[in-house]
Every structure is written in structure tokens, then in C-alpha cells.
Design an enzyme around this catalytic site. Sequence first.
Site, PDB file in Angstrom:
ATOM      1  NE  ARG A 172       7.537  -2.884   5.849  1.00 41.15           N
ATOM      2  CZ  ARG A 172       6.205  -2.782   5.795  1.00 41.15           C
ATOM      3  NH1 ARG A 172       5.615  -2.356   4.690  1.00 41.15           N
ATOM      4  NH2 ARG A 172       5.466  -3.123   6.834  1.00 41.15           N
TER       5      ARG A 172
ATOM      6  NE  ARG B  96       1.985  -5.173  11.038  1.00 41.24           N
ATOM      7  CZ  ARG B  96       3.024  -4.853  10.254  1.00 41.24           C
ATOM      8  NH1 ARG B  96       4.190  -5.440  10.433  1.00 41.24           N
ATOM      9  NH2 ARG B  96       2.880  -3.962   9.309  1.00 41.24           N
TER      10      ARG B  96
ATOM     11  NE  ARG C 189      -4.128  -1.308   9.802  1.00 36.95           N
ATOM     12  CZ  ARG C 189      -3.066  -0.677   9.281  1.00 36.95           C
ATOM     13  NH1 ARG C 189      -3.127   0.610   9.034  1.00 36.95           N
ATOM     14  NH2 ARG C 189      -1.965  -1.339   9.005  1.00 36.95           N
TER      15      ARG C 189
ATOM     16  CE  LYS D 296      -2.161  -0.906   3.873  1.00 34.37           C
ATOM     17  NZ  LYS D 296      -1.674  -2.220   4.309  1.00 34.37           N
TER      18      LYS D 296
HETATM   19  P1  AMP Z   1       0.997   0.601   8.770  1.00 36.46           P
HETATM   20  O1  AMP Z   1       2.199   1.458   8.510  1.00 36.46           O
HETATM   21  O2  AMP Z   1      -0.216   1.038   7.991  1.00 36.46           O
HETATM   22  O3  AMP Z   1       1.284  -0.870   8.640  1.00 36.46           O
HETATM   23  O4  AMP Z   1       0.598   0.834  10.315  1.00 36.46           O
HETATM   24  C1  AMP Z   1       1.492   0.500  11.344  1.00 36.46           C
HETATM   25  C2  AMP Z   1       0.768   0.352  12.663  1.00 36.46           C
HETATM   26  O5  AMP Z   1       0.141   1.585  13.018  1.00 36.46           O
HETATM   27  C3  AMP Z   1      -0.375  -0.677  12.668  1.00 36.46           C
HETATM   28  O6  AMP Z   1       0.075  -2.007  12.876  1.00 36.46           O
HETATM   29  C4  AMP Z   1      -1.220  -0.153  13.832  1.00 36.46           C
HETATM   30  O7  AMP Z   1      -0.636  -0.464  15.077  1.00 36.46           O
HETATM   31  C5  AMP Z   1      -1.125   1.345  13.633  1.00 36.46           C
HETATM   32  N1  AMP Z   1      -2.182   1.842  12.719  1.00 36.46           N
HETATM   33  C6  AMP Z   1      -2.022   2.440  11.497  1.00 36.46           C
HETATM   34  N2  AMP Z   1      -3.199   2.753  10.948  1.00 36.46           N
HETATM   35  C7  AMP Z   1      -4.150   2.342  11.837  1.00 36.46           C
HETATM   36  C8  AMP Z   1      -5.563   2.355  11.842  1.00 36.46           C
HETATM   37  N3  AMP Z   1      -6.260   2.854  10.815  1.00 36.46           N
HETATM   38  N4  AMP Z   1      -6.204   1.831  12.922  1.00 36.46           N
HETATM   39  C9  AMP Z   1      -5.531   1.332  13.966  1.00 36.46           C
HETATM   40  N5  AMP Z   1      -4.192   1.252  14.024  1.00 36.46           N
HETATM   41  C10 AMP Z   1      -3.497   1.759  12.968  1.00 36.46           C
END
Ligand code: AMP
Length: 212
Positions: free
Chosen positions: A127, A170, A93, A18
Site C-alpha cells: 500500500r 496489528r 476497536r 475498510k
Molecule cells: P487505520 O487507518 O484504521 O488502520 O488506523 C491506523 C492506526 O491508528 C492504528 O493502527 C492505531 O494505531 C490507530 N487507531 C485508529 N483507530 C483506532 C481506534 N479506534 N482505537 C485505537 N487506535 C486506533
Amino acid sequence: MAQPRKGIILVGAPGSGKGTQAKKLQEVLGYAHISTGDLLRAAVRDGTPLGAKAKGFMDEGALVPDALVIDILMEALDSLDADKLFLLDGFPRTIPQAEALDAKVTIERVIDLQVPYSILEERITGRRMSPSGHVYHVHYNPPRVNGVCDVTGEPLYQRSDDTSEKVKARWDKFESETRPVIARYQARGIVVEVDGVGHPDTIFVRIQAVLR
Ligand code: AMP
């Protein structure tokens, strides 16, 4: 500033690409890219009260509570020009997040990046990030000098949630909390599934084709 009205969402499991695709969409098609993951990581790095509250959840690969994430997302939307198309990456999410979003703006398209679990795990554990947000992979997109960002020269790090143990947690959250969000938008007929396996440039061509 008036609020932006229209945008698209990129959804997909952790590691589906993404962030990589969102950056390309921003550069090539001019979308305003909003990543809640990037915003939360910046808050943790800057030691803000929000960062302090979010850090434990993020380190565990858990979701940050809806109220916190909805607040930062709304703030980010409010800071954009009203006529700018926005692109959300990593939000919504959960169903409450989707409800809050739908009450404020119009979502025109949801791009669902599809990648099998076995590939996700390899992508995520390999990563590496630079503090300024450039993303590498030890095999698929290595920096010129091992452990050093090509662009800024900063040392690369591995996200605390990018370990094999956290990937499963996750993924489980994605299946239980985020699948219903995709179904919500499917019911409106605005979800397009895109094959997320292959070179990032190839995937970007597929995404551009569905946005035309
Ligand atoms: P990402 O970079 O999108 O993988 O997000 C990293 C982490 O940030 C996730 O594993 C969550 O802990 C938190 N996070 C990011 N976006 C959200 C969201 N929309 N709702 C809840 N937690 C989020």
C-alpha cells in the site's frame, strides 16, 4: 449542532479494505465517513498535542489509548448534521470504545469485511498513500507515474505501520481486542459478513446488496 443518531460500522482486519469501501459508500450513498485512522494521521501531520501523544502507538502498530480515540470520535460525531447517516471505519476497536459509542448513538448495521491473513499482508505491505488521502497499491492499483499521486502530483509514501513486522502486531490486536467488539454486535443480530476478497468494485456491490 444536534448529534447524529444513526449509522453503520465497517469492521475488518487491517488491510481488509475498510477505507476503500468507506470512500465509495460516502461518494455513492452519501454516508458521512469518519475514519479514526485518518483523523489520527492528520493530527500527527499537523503536529497537534493529540498527534504527539498518538504517534508512538501508531508507528508501532499498537492501539492508541481509548480515552484519546473516544474523544476525537465524539468530536467528529458532534460536528455532523443530526439527520446524516454516518459510517465508522476503524472505530470501535475495543469494548470500552463500543460502550462509549452505544451510549451516544444507534448502530443499525455492522459490515464485517472478511479477508484471509495471507492476502492482508500483501495488501498492506504494497500500500502507498498520498498525503491528501488517495490510496494506491504497487501491484493492484499502481499510480500512472511510479511514486506519484495521479490526482494531486504529490509524492507517495508508505505508512510507518504498513511493514511486514507491524502487520502481525496489528492483526494480533485485531484478534484480541476487536473480535469481542464484533461478537457484541453479533449478539444483537446486526452483523453481516461480507467476502472482502476480489476487486474493490465487486466488494462494493456485495456491500450495497446487504445495505438494501
Ligand atoms: P487505520 O487507518 O484504521 O488502520 O488506523 C491506523 C492506526 O491508528 C492504528 O493502527 C492505531 O494505531 C490507530 N487507531 C485508529 N483507530 C483506532 C481506534 N479506534 N482505537 C485505537 N487506535 C486506533
